[in-house]
Design a protein around this motif. Structure first.
Motif, short mmCIF file in Angstrom:
data_model
loop_
_atom_site.label_atom_id
_atom_site.label_comp_id
_atom_site.label_asym_id
_atom_site.label_seq_id
_atom_site.Cartn_x
_atom_site.Cartn_y
_atom_site.Cartn_z
N LEU A 1 0.82 -1.21 0.00
CA LEU A 1 0.00 0.00 0.00
C LEU A 1 0.86 1.26 0.00
N VAL A 2 1.80 1.35 0.92
CA VAL A 2 2.68 2.52 0.97
C VAL A 2 3.53 2.62 -0.30
N PRO A 3 4.16 1.53 -0.75
CA PRO A 3 4.90 1.63 -2.01
C PRO A 3 4.06 2.09 -3.20
N SER A 4 2.75 1.83 -3.18
CA SER A 4 1.92 2.26 -4.30
C SER A 4 1.89 3.79 -4.42
N ARG A 5 2.18 4.50 -3.33
CA ARG A 5 2.16 5.96 -3.36
C ARG A 5 3.50 6.55 -3.80
N ILE A 6 4.56 5.75 -3.73
CA ILE A 6 5.89 6.29 -3.98
C ILE A 6 6.62 5.59 -5.12
N SER A 7 6.06 4.52 -5.65
CA SER A 7 6.71 3.75 -6.72
C SER A 7 6.91 4.60 -7.97
N VAL A 8 8.06 4.41 -8.62
CA VAL A 8 8.34 5.10 -9.88
C VAL A 8 8.21 4.15 -11.06
N ASP A 9 7.74 2.93 -10.82
CA ASP A 9 7.58 1.97 -11.90
C ASP A 9 6.51 2.44 -12.89
N SER A 10 6.69 2.08 -14.14
CA SER A 10 5.77 2.52 -15.19
C SER A 10 4.46 1.72 -15.13
N GLU A 11 3.45 2.26 -15.77
CA GLU A 11 2.17 1.57 -15.86
C GLU A 11 2.33 0.23 -16.55
N GLU A 12 3.19 0.16 -17.56
CA GLU A 12 3.40 -1.08 -18.30
C GLU A 12 3.99 -2.16 -17.41
N ILE A 13 4.96 -1.81 -16.59
CA ILE A 13 5.58 -2.79 -15.69
C ILE A 13 4.55 -3.33 -14.69
N ILE A 14 3.75 -2.44 -14.14
CA ILE A 14 2.75 -2.85 -13.15
C ILE A 14 1.69 -3.74 -13.80
N GLN A 15 1.26 -3.38 -14.99
CA GLN A 15 0.28 -4.20 -15.69
C GLN A 15 0.83 -5.59 -15.98
N GLN A 16 2.11 -5.67 -16.30
CA GLN A 16 2.72 -6.97 -16.57
C GLN A 16 2.69 -7.85 -15.33
N ARG A 17 2.92 -7.25 -14.16
CA ARG A 17 2.87 -8.01 -12.91
C ARG A 17 1.47 -8.58 -12.65
N LEU A 18 0.46 -7.82 -13.04
CA LEU A 18 -0.91 -8.24 -12.78
C LEU A 18 -1.39 -9.34 -13.72
N THR A 19 -0.65 -9.62 -14.79
CA THR A 19 -1.10 -10.66 -15.72
C THR A 19 -1.13 -12.03 -15.08
N ILE A 20 -0.46 -12.20 -13.96
CA ILE A 20 -0.48 -13.50 -13.28
C ILE A 20 -1.90 -13.87 -12.84
#
Length: 516
Positions: free
Chosen positions: A77-96
């Motif tokens: 939750l806290v990292p979600s406010r400060i992460s610099v990862d791109s939308e594409e990287i995050i979407q790739q993680r969610l494909t699981i």
């Protein structure tokens, strides 16, 4: 054979990782969670690769999965406010999520994705570094921007512009881009729902107010949900840390094929029931409905037809905050009648109704004007749930889940009555130790005694442990509330090396019966 659910919590704190496990145990279910060491620490993100592997490995063992997309996408939750990862990287993680569903199309999957909060202070402990200089200004910009859009008030426009001029443009741009990325991730989850990959999504509002960019995002989400005909599968309401427990409860009832309980709520004051709790954007009585609605239940206006009576202790005029020591004088006013409310509690219990208590008079702790009388009345051992921690939503979600698990046990006899009773006893003890002894007493003692930032984590823990054990001794008779079970306190710890929250590990044993 004990049935199981997998939970990927939003972080490793006891209230998010351990509480859902404790509540499910009351109803005879087991919740599997990742190890604490993989779930990150405050701003440090979790080991996402390990969590993905854990999800794939555990999926065949369980009947359903509840997961935080903030944990899976950002590392917490806290990292979600400060992460610099791109939308594409995050979407790739969610494909699981799609991969797990493809491996077992019948597997129930429920998601929760918090709307990014806007903290009204200059504390950057859970925010980006620039929050220490511009947090209050960013909040003012957010609040007044949305207020002007909704009301057209010139005063709001002027305050928005004034705040915007004081915030460096690169910082404001970074903040807005972070929000836009998170919001894009949240809205994309609706596609998974329409495709039948997930069954339910909760968008909790984490620490909110009447206006703000976060409320604007919630309004847009609500509009999308309506347009796409998903209202029965998407829930938007104030909360955060309790959502894992709420969704575990919802899933258990669905997997059991049992209709969730119907609740009859009553309040210690009418004005307080209509007031908005701190960090929330709606009247307390509406927050009550929201927390019951998400598990699949609803409220009715009489106790006779209700499965569970929900006794809600509210402030007289306005909810106070024990952690911040704010608005305390507005709680215990003539606008409520705690004595009459306690008599009603006794009435319903003696009539054989299942009753649970949500103490919402204060944020971040229990009501000293109510709880001692309740404990002295011998009623506490006969209730089906209690909570008084953090926000109103946190408490309500916990108490609704507690009581629902007792209802499940009684309806399905999924576990023995004694095992269920013991599990509830241990959960009530945790709530007394945490919500009452620590949040209402010990935390204030520690903060008056020391400057937290000047101590090491070991020094802070030593001080917290000393004060905590002193209060346990002082309140020993209070904690000995059950005629059959006795609490054994095993460990006290500070999950995030700060005084805001505490971790408590305990067990129980049967009392020795002395025959005279």
């Amino acid at each position: 054979m004990i049935r199981k659910i997998a939970l990927l919590p939003v972080d490793a704190r006891p209230v998010t990782r351990e509480l859902p496990c404790q509540l499910a145990k009351i109803g005879g279910w087991e919740v599997l969670v990742p190890g604490v060491e993989t779930l990150g620490f405050l701003k440090k993100p979790a080991d996402i690769d390990s969590l993905q592997k854990w999800l794939v490995d555990v999926a065949p063992e369980v009947d359903g999965i509840v997961l935080s997309t903030d944990m899976l996408g950002y590392g917490g939750l806290v990292p979600s406010r400060i992460s610099v990862d791109s939308e594409e990287i995050i979407q790739q993680r969610l494909t699981i999520i799609k991969r797990i569903k493809a491996n077992d199309p019948e597997k129930k999957i429920m998601l929760f994705s918090a709307t990014m909060r806007i903290s009204n202070n200059n504390v950057n402990e859970e925010e980006k570094e620039y929050w220490k200089d511009y947090g209050e200004l960013i909040w003012a910009y957010s609040y007044n921007k949305h207020k002007f859009e909704k009301t057209g008030l010139e005063e709001a426009r002027m305050k928005r512009d004034e705040a915007e001029l004081k915030i460096p443009s690169d910082i404001l741009e970074d903040y807005i881009q972070t929000r836009e990325r998170n919001f894009a991730i949240s809205t994309s989850l609706l596609d998974l729902l329409e495709q039948g990959i997930v069954d339910t999504i909760v968008y909790p509002q984490d620490d909110t107010a009447e206006y703000g960019l976060n409320i604007s995002e919630q309004e847009q989400l609500a509009s999308l949900v309506h347009e796409r005909g998903l209202r029965d599968k998407v829930y938007i309401y104030p909360g955060a840390d309790e959502v894992g427990a709420a969704l575990v409860t919802k899933m258990i009832f669905q997997l059991e094929g049992l209709k969730p309980p119907v609740f009859f709520p009553f309040y210690s004051g009418e004005r307080g029931a209509l007031s908005s709790a701190m960090y929330e954007d709606r009247p307390i009585c509406e927050s009550v409905k929201g927390q019951i609605h998400v598990i699949g239940g609803y409220t009715i206006d009489n106790s006779l037809e209700a499965d569970i009576v929900l006794a809600v202790n509210v402030p007289g005029k306005r909810q106070g905050d024990l952690a911040l020591q704010k608005f305390l004088e507005e709680v215990n006013t003539p606008d409520r009648n705690v004595g009459e409310w306690l008599r009603r509690v006794r009435h319903y219990i003696e009539k054989g109704k299942q009753l649970a208590i949500a103490d919402l008079a204060y944020a971040n702790g229990a009501d000293e004007n109510m709880l001692p009388d309740l404990l002295a009345s011998s009623l506490f051992s006969r209730i089906s749930g209690f909570g008084a921690w953090n926000t109103a939503g946190n408490t309500l979600g916990t108490v609704v889940a507690q009581a629902s698990m007792i209802y499940l046990q009684q309806e399905k006899m999924a576990t023995s009555e004694e095992d269920s009773e013991r599990a509830l006893f241990e959960q009530l003890c945790v709530r007394l130790l945490d919500d009452y002894l620590y949040q209402s007493h010990v935390r204030q003692m520690i903060r008056k005694e020391i400057a937290e930032v000047e101590l090491t984590s070991h020094e802070l823990l030593d001080i917290a442990t000393r004060h905590f054990h002193e209060q346990v001794e002082k309140f020993h008779s209070v904690l000995d509330f059950h005629p059959k079970w006795e609490m054994i306190l095993e460990e006290v710890y500070l999950p995030w090396d700060r005084t805001f929250e505490i971790g408590v590990k305990l067990s129980s044993k049967r009392k020795v019966q002395v025959n005279v």
